[in-house]
Design an enzyme around this catalytic site. Structure first.
Site, PDB file in Angstrom:
ATOM      1  N   ASN A 199       0.851  -1.191   0.000  1.00  0.00           N
ATOM      2  CA  ASN A 199       0.000   0.000   0.000  1.00  0.00           C
ATOM      3  C   ASN A 199       0.887   1.242   0.000  1.00  0.00           C
ATOM      4  OD1 ASN A 199      -1.911   1.964   0.315  1.00  0.00           O
ATOM      5  ND2 ASN A 199      -2.454   1.435   2.422  1.00  0.00           N
ATOM      6  N   LYS A 233      -0.070   4.281  -0.583  1.00  0.00           N
ATOM      7  CA  LYS A 233      -0.809   5.461  -0.119  1.00  0.00           C
ATOM      8  C   LYS A 233      -0.577   6.637  -1.093  1.00  0.00           C
ATOM      9  CE  LYS A 233      -0.158   3.571   4.446  1.00  0.00           C
ATOM     10  NZ  LYS A 233      -0.090   3.770   5.866  1.00  0.00           N
ATOM     11  N   HIS A 244      -9.725   1.287   4.702  1.00  0.00           N
ATOM     12  CA  HIS A 244      -8.440   1.480   5.390  1.00  0.00           C
ATOM     13  C   HIS A 244      -8.644   2.486   6.531  1.00  0.00           C
ATOM     14  CE1 HIS A 244      -4.286   2.647   6.160  1.00  0.00           C
ATOM     15  NE2 HIS A 244      -3.931   1.512   5.569  1.00  0.00           N
ATOM     16  N   GLU A 246      -7.010   4.894   7.453  1.00  0.00           N
ATOM     17  CA  GLU A 246      -6.766   6.291   7.072  1.00  0.00           C
ATOM     18  C   GLU A 246      -7.975   6.882   6.350  1.00  0.00           C
ATOM     19  OE1 GLU A 246      -2.985   5.745   5.141  1.00  0.00           O
ATOM     20  OE2 GLU A 246      -2.075   5.266   7.075  1.00  0.00           O
ATOM     21  N   GLU A 269      -5.727  -4.685  10.531  1.00  0.00           N
ATOM     22  CA  GLU A 269      -4.705  -3.645  10.665  1.00  0.00           C
ATOM     23  C   GLU A 269      -4.993  -2.830  11.926  1.00  0.00           C
ATOM     24  OE1 GLU A 269      -2.559  -2.765   6.851  1.00  0.00           O
ATOM     25  OE2 GLU A 269      -4.258  -1.408   6.897  1.00  0.00           O
ATOM     26  N   GLY A 297       2.268   2.163  10.890  1.00  0.00           N
ATOM     27  CA  GLY A 297       3.267   3.226  10.778  1.00  0.00           C
ATOM     28  C   GLY A 297       3.961   3.588  12.075  1.00  0.00           C
ATOM     29  N   SER A 347       3.200  -2.173  10.515  1.00  0.00           N
ATOM     30  CA  SER A 347       4.638  -2.199  10.836  1.00  0.00           C
ATOM     31  C   SER A 347       5.298  -3.539  10.509  1.00  0.00           C
ATOM     32  CB  SER A 347       4.855  -1.833  12.309  1.00  0.00           C
ATOM     33  OG  SER A 347       4.464  -0.492  12.533  1.00  0.00           O
TER      34      SER A 347
HETATM   35  C1  PEP Z   1      -0.926   0.395   6.238  1.00  0.00           C
HETATM   36  O1  PEP Z   1      -1.032   1.603   6.271  1.00  0.00           O
HETATM   37  O2  PEP Z   1      -1.791  -0.291   5.687  1.00  0.00           O
HETATM   38  C2  PEP Z   1       0.233  -0.217   6.850  1.00  0.00           C
HETATM   39  C3  PEP Z   1       0.185  -1.487   7.133  1.00  0.00           C
HETATM   40  O3  PEP Z   1       1.300   0.605   7.095  1.00  0.00           O
HETATM   41  P1  PEP Z   1       2.700   0.206   7.786  1.00  0.00           P
HETATM   42  O4  PEP Z   1       3.157  -1.094   7.180  1.00  0.00           O
HETATM   43  O5  PEP Z   1       3.608   1.341   7.443  1.00  0.00           O
HETATM   44  O6  PEP Z   1       2.446   0.075   9.244  1.00  0.00           O
END
Ligand code: PEP
Length: 290
Positions: free
Chosen positions: A29, A31, A125, A127, A203, A209, A242
């Site tokens: 992803n 983004k 998601h 976000e 998630e 993040g 992460s």
């Molecule tokens: C995400 O935003 O879907 C995500 C998993 O980000 P990260 O791997 O950076 O935690």
């Protein structure tokens, strides 16, 4: 309605009956991190890095790698992959779609306009949810994606960093059920949804993040709890939050001893071709022989 979405406590963390035939899905992803030209360059670097291994391993059926560029980069990245790296099997996913269908909706991206460009669409998601998307909206988008003949990847996740696992499971079961019920209200039956290649990505918001991933134990409990609540023993559940090259193998296990997870949704680490290629290699190792 076909199934009864009773909220149940976590069951067996690893159900052996579903171990052997599970496809692994790894989604990058990106983004809104990169302009389209850099997304194309990154896709090229990833395809150069692991495309040959994916082809040589012939594991298209057991390992699926999807790159989710920005909406602006989607067509260019899809074209690049199909034109120059078709044998890698690497494909794209959309990061989102609009609630609206085709019509006078300035700036929107209807799901049916994604047909022929992407096989899969991420919906819900965190976000997007943080920008006001409710379960109702997420469910309507699921219905749009399915109506367009595309596969939805539903993101769910708790914001309960300190909660007991059981409480976390109940929260996510409820979130998943709410989105599916909303999809049904929007005209997409659960049967249609599950037949459309539906995938759920767990998630946890506190892990995205932050450099502080959940544990495999938590993610497996969520996966097991979602499958139980939705009465879908084979429902693919991904983990995201992460994940990095060093930890990828621990989320997936090996071909001899898989975890209860079916793949990974990767944010930050997918912006680096070397790190993401290492994650794909962990997927290859877990997928085992074709
Ligand atoms: C995400 O935003 O879907 C995500 C998993 O980000 P990260 O791997 O950076 O935690």
């Amino acid at each position: 309605m076909r199934h009864n979405r009773v909220i149940t406590p976590p069951g067996n963390l690893c159900d052996d009956s579903r171990m052997s035939s599970r496809q692994i899905t790894i989604i990058a992803n990106w983004k809104a991190n990169l302009p389209p030209s850099e997304e194309v360059a990154l896709a090229k670097a990833i395809a150069e890095g692991v495309g040959g291994e994916l082809h040589a391993a012939g594991r298209g059926a057991s390992l699926r790698v999807l790159l989710a560029p920005s909406t602006l980069g989607l067509v260019s990245v899809a074209s690049l992959l199909r034109r120059e790296y078709p044998q890698s099997g690497i494909d794209v996913a959309a990061q989102d779609t609009s609630l609206s269908g085709a019509g006078a909706f300035t700036g929107e991206v209807p799901a049916n306009h994604l047909v022929g460009i992407t096989p899969a669409v991420i919906v819900g998601h965190s976000e997007r949810r943080q920008r006001g998307e409710s379960d109702e909206i997420v469910g309507e988008k699921l219905a749009r994606v399915v109506a367009a003949g595309l596969a939805p990847v539903l993101c769910v996740g708790d914001d309960l960093p300190a909660a007991e696992i059981a409480a976390r499971v109940v929260y996510v079961q409820h979130q998943g059920a709410e989105a599916i019920t909303a999809a049904e209200r929007a005209g997409c039956s659960a049967t249609q949804l599950f037949a459309a290649g539906f995938v759920i990505a767990y998630e946890p918001i506190w892990a995205i993040g932050t450099g502080k991933p959940a544990s495999v134990e938590i993610a497996e409990a969520i996966a097991s709890g979602l499958r139980a609540a939705l009465h879908q023993n084979d429902l693919p559940i991904l983990y995201g939050g992460s994940v990095d090259a060093a930890s990828a193998a621990s989320w997936l296990g090996t071909s001899k001893e898989r975890t209860g997870l079916d793949g990974l949704l990767v944010g930050g680490a997918s912006l680096d071709a070397v790190r993401f290629s290492a994650i794909v290699r962990a997927g290859l190792a877990a997928a085992g022989p074709a």
